[in-house]
Design a protein around this motif. Structure first.
Motif, short mmCIF file in Angstrom:
data_model
loop_
_atom_site.label_atom_id
_atom_site.label_comp_id
_atom_site.label_asym_id
_atom_site.label_seq_id
_atom_site.Cartn_x
_atom_site.Cartn_y
_atom_site.Cartn_z
N PRO A 167 0.83 -1.21 0.00
CA PRO A 167 0.00 0.00 0.00
C PRO A 167 0.86 1.26 0.00
CG PRO A 167 0.03 -1.01 2.18
CD PRO A 167 0.72 -1.96 1.26
N GLY A 168 0.35 2.33 -0.57
CA GLY A 168 1.10 3.56 -0.68
C GLY A 168 1.56 4.11 0.65
N PHE A 169 0.72 4.00 1.68
CA PHE A 169 1.09 4.59 2.97
C PHE A 169 2.32 3.92 3.58
CE2 PHE A 169 -1.95 1.28 4.34
CZ PHE A 169 -1.27 0.68 5.39
N LEU A 170 2.56 2.65 3.22
CA LEU A 170 3.75 1.97 3.75
C LEU A 170 5.03 2.50 3.12
CD1 LEU A 170 3.34 -1.90 4.21
CD2 LEU A 170 3.73 -0.14 5.91
N LYS A 226 -12.36 -0.79 10.55
CA LYS A 226 -13.19 0.31 11.05
C LYS A 226 -12.54 1.00 12.25
CE LYS A 226 -17.52 -1.86 9.57
NZ LYS A 226 -18.74 -2.59 10.04
N ALA A 227 -11.80 0.22 13.06
CA ALA A 227 -11.16 0.79 14.24
C ALA A 227 -9.99 1.70 13.87
CB ALA A 227 -10.67 -0.32 15.17
N GLY A 228 -9.48 1.57 12.64
CA GLY A 228 -8.38 2.42 12.20
C GLY A 228 -7.06 1.70 12.01
N LEU A 229 -7.07 0.37 12.05
CA LEU A 229 -5.84 -0.39 11.78
C LEU A 229 -5.70 -0.52 10.27
CD1 LEU A 229 -6.17 -3.26 14.44
CD2 LEU A 229 -4.92 -1.12 14.65
N ARG A 230 -4.78 0.24 9.70
CA ARG A 230 -4.72 0.31 8.23
C ARG A 230 -4.30 -1.01 7.59
NH1 ARG A 230 -1.23 5.63 7.17
NH2 ARG A 230 -0.24 4.93 9.11
N LYS A 245 12.45 -2.93 3.24
CA LYS A 245 11.41 -3.91 2.93
C LYS A 245 11.50 -5.07 3.92
CE LYS A 245 11.05 -3.09 -2.07
NZ LYS A 245 11.20 -3.73 -3.40
N ALA A 246 11.06 -4.80 5.14
CA ALA A 246 11.14 -5.83 6.18
C ALA A 246 10.19 -5.49 7.32
CB ALA A 246 12.57 -5.94 6.72
N LEU A 247 9.91 -6.50 8.12
CA LEU A 247 9.27 -6.31 9.42
C LEU A 247 10.36 -6.50 10.46
CD1 LEU A 247 5.96 -7.45 10.90
CD2 LEU A 247 8.05 -8.24 12.00
N ALA A 248 10.51 -5.53 11.35
CA ALA A 248 11.48 -5.61 12.43
C ALA A 248 10.76 -5.89 13.75
CB ALA A 248 12.27 -4.31 12.54
N ARG A 268 12.91 3.09 15.55
CA ARG A 268 13.79 3.90 14.71
C ARG A 268 14.40 3.10 13.56
NH1 ARG A 268 16.42 6.09 19.50
NH2 ARG A 268 18.35 5.07 18.80
N SER A 269 14.09 1.80 13.50
CA SER A 269 14.65 0.98 12.42
C SER A 269 14.10 1.45 11.08
CB SER A 269 14.31 -0.50 12.63
OG SER A 269 12.94 -0.74 12.39
N ALA A 270 14.85 1.16 10.02
CA ALA A 270 14.45 1.58 8.68
C ALA A 270 13.30 0.74 8.12
CB ALA A 270 15.65 1.51 7.73
N SER A 271 12.98 -0.36 8.77
CA SER A 271 11.99 -1.30 8.24
C SER A 271 10.58 -0.69 8.21
CB SER A 271 11.99 -2.57 9.08
OG SER A 271 13.26 -3.19 9.06
N MET A 272 9.85 -1.03 7.15
CA MET A 272 8.49 -0.51 6.98
C MET A 272 7.58 -0.86 8.15
SD MET A 272 7.51 -1.40 3.04
CE MET A 272 8.15 -0.43 1.66
#
Length: 619
Positions: free
Chosen positions: A78-81, A301-305, A474-477, A556-560
């Motif tokens: 998604p664009g927001f990421l 609906k709760a706002g978790l994108r 491009k990672a999950l930290a 503070r990590s660079a990961s999305m």
């Protein structure tokens, strides 16, 4: 001594094995190239039904699988990421503790957690696998050893949401006892829930008019859309309960021979005489679909994108519903595991069966597509456990130890195409757990396909230091995984101390592990700007200030994506799972000591959430 001469038959075998993805060598985590024994490779081919080139399937090319991503094959992002990083909360579903559940976390608890997370500024909830386990054998509770990954575990149903629910369905005193336990009593919880669900099923079946989404028409449509795969799983569930009632095990390997084959006359007779019992298990799967769909919609609906982030296991139990109802899709004589490394000198046998590469090829990847899609329909993100499995799996033939195992390769180009197509179709972000023995070229391939990697700060911070800005975007930290203690326990070396007491580590091994951990602690503290002190670096309680500082470092990590463990937010110390143990530790049972009702007001939770929001504000 000279090497034996290679014969033409040797060359023909090597070519055959290579073309079918059976590798002759592999490189381990230490960079050593290891030969796979000839007998292992022959047994791997035999498990695939191939003993000579004459058995090569029609239409099969002689080209070996390639680790390459076709041009244009990319997963959804998604664009927001891509504009700003986000964070979320990772939880083990069973660990959720509330004053309304039945001694195990359920889908209503997850719904509540979505509200708490959204209010705290998070964008997703990460969940342990919800795959179907063995309802008839509740002690088999590892979410990573499922009976069938295509279907769901009804133990997580929120009974109070089902039409006709009444509090008299369970002994309030017994429920109070189960809620007070520090560990999930799977046997007692399952007995209570199944008994109540049977009563609710009888009542629902007798009422012709039910409001949406619990109407009889909706149920009929669900059954039709589920097809033979859904029916086969529910037939297995009914038969499994019957077998257990007669003294057999929940898995089909322990059943009388007449019932070990889904197409047998004995199974057909059982199906005819137990149609209502099968209907009950179909109803449970439908309820899980209804409630999980509701939670996914509520998260948005709760706002978790990103919404719900699911974990997808790497394989299935050899005696479960999947291998019984669709035996042609798996290689029943092979087991998935890991080669020997510095963490496990004997290697690992995970006790899971792999999918058949040939069955996937013959059916143009449809079974793999269907398998993933059933989970993706609820998901905003999906984590592939041991993501290297879409390229190669380390397997052992029956009776072979992990040290003599080898790699079986898949048609990566087709597998990654399926993943990417589904990701875009369902708008699901894909995450690949790329830990362990990662082959050269795999991470660049993931990057090209927009499959996010997985970065664990415990592992990234070593004696050479740690800079969060150097982590892949491009990672999950995250700080840790479900196979490691929460931060408080990790800091106190609770897993190492336990392992030494249990004989998992010799004294010198435990000492080496502690020394390594001290280096990692110091590296993390330095990177977080928190000076190391004797207290912080020793096996003593970590201060709240340092806990928050380390989460700020994570943010503070660079990961999305950054995932914070719910166990860390609630100040938990106990491990979810200690690898290498079975009866020595109550794996997959520890319940959070902090009730869900108190989480939003818990000081540590609010301090960590504030740190995450400050570094990763919503845009």
């Amino acid at each position: 001594m000279s090497s034996p001469k290679r014969t033409s038959s040797d060359s023909a075998f090597e070519h055959l094995a290579e073309s079918l993805g059976v590798a002759a060598q592999y490189e381990n985590m230490e960079g050593e190239v290891r030969d796979v024994p000839l007998e292992t490779r022959k047994a791997m081919l035999a498990a695939m039904g191939i003993s000579s080139k004459n058995d090569l399937p029609g239409g099969m090319t002689s080209s070996p699988p390639r680790l390459a991503v076709p041009d244009g094959v990319r997963c959804y992002l998604p664009g927001f990421l891509e504009q700003a990083p986000v964070w979320g909360i990772a939880a083990q579903v069973y660990e959720l503790n509330s004053d309304r559940n039945w001694g195990i976390g359920d889908l209503e608890d997850i719904r509540t957690l979505c509200d708490i997370a959204a209010e705290a500024g998070a964008d997703f909830i990460g969940l342990s696998p919800l795959h179907a386990l063995f309802l008839s054998d509740p002690q088999r509770c590892s979410p990573y050893s499922p009976s069938n990954r295509s279907f769901l575990n009804p133990i997580f149903l929120a009974l109070n949401k089902i039409p006709g629910f009444d509090h008299s369905l369970a002994d309030s005193g017994r429920l109070k006892e189960l809620r007070a336990l520090p560990f999930v009593d799977y046997e007692a919880v399952t007995e209570l829930k199944i008994r109540a669900l049977r009563t609710l099923f009888e009542d629902w079946s007798g009422r012709l008019q039910e409001p949406l989404p619990y109407s009889h028409r909706e149920f009929a449509e669900f059954k039709q859309s589920g097809g033979s795969e859904l029916y086969g799983h529910c037939l297995f569930e009914a038969l499994s309960f019957e077998m257990v009632s007669k003294g057999h095990g929940g898995g089909w390997h322990s059943w009388p021979e007449d019932f070990r084959h889904a197409s047998s006359a004995a199974v057909a007779a059982f199906k005819d005489s137990h149609s209502k019992e099968v209907e009950f298990f179909l109803w449970l799967q439908w309820l899980m679909n209804v409630q999980l769909t509701d939670v996914a919609e509520h998260a948005a609906k709760a706002g978790l994108r990103l919404g719900l982030y699911f974990d997808f296991a790497v394989g299935e139990a050899p005696d479960g519903s999947s291998s019984w109802s669709t035996p042609d899709l798996v290689l029943a004589d092979l087991r998935i595991g890991a080669p020997p490394d510095i963490f496990s000198v004997a290697g690992q046998d995970w006790g899971l069966v792999p999918l058949s590469p040939e069955a996937l090829r013959e059916q143009q990847m449809r079974p793999y597509r269907d398998l993933l899609k059933r989970t993706m329909r609820y998901a905003g993100a999906l984590r592939l456990d041991h993501a290297m499995g879409i390229w190669q799996l380390f397997v052992m033939p029956e009776g072979v130890l992990p040290k003599d195992g080898g790699y079986l390769r898949y048609q990566f180009e087709e597998m990654v195409r399926v993943v990417a197509d589904l990701s875009r179709e369902t708008r699901t972000v894909m995450i690949g757990e790329d830990l362990g023995n990662v082959p050269d070229g795999f991470r660049p391939a993931m990057d090209k396909a927009d499959i996010l990697g997985y970065r664990v700060l415990y592992f990234e911070a070593d004696a050479d230091g740690f800079d969060p800005s150097e982590l892949s975007q491009k990672a999950l930290a995250c700080l840790s995984t479900h196979d490691l203690p929460p931060l408080i326990g990790w800091w106190a070396n609770s897993d190492i101390n336990f392992g030494q007491r249990q004989g998992l580590y010799a004294a010198d091994e435990a000492t080496s592990l502690r020394e390594d951990r001290e280096l990692r602690k110091s590296s993390l503290l330095k990177a977080a700007g928190a000076p190391a002190s004797k207290t912080e670096a020793a096996e003593e309680a970590i201060s709240e200030e340092v806990v928050v500082a380390l989460h700020r470092l994570l943010a503070r990590s660079a990961s999305m994506l950054a995932a914070v463990r719910l166990a860390d937010l609630s100040g938990e110390e106990r491990s979810s799972n200690i690898p290498g143990t079975s009866t020595e530790y109550p794996n997959w049972r520890a319940r959070l000591q902090l009730p869900l009702e108190e989480l939003a007001q818990f000081p540590l939770m609010n301090k960590i959430a504030a740190a995450m929001r400050a570094e990763r504000p919503k845009t």
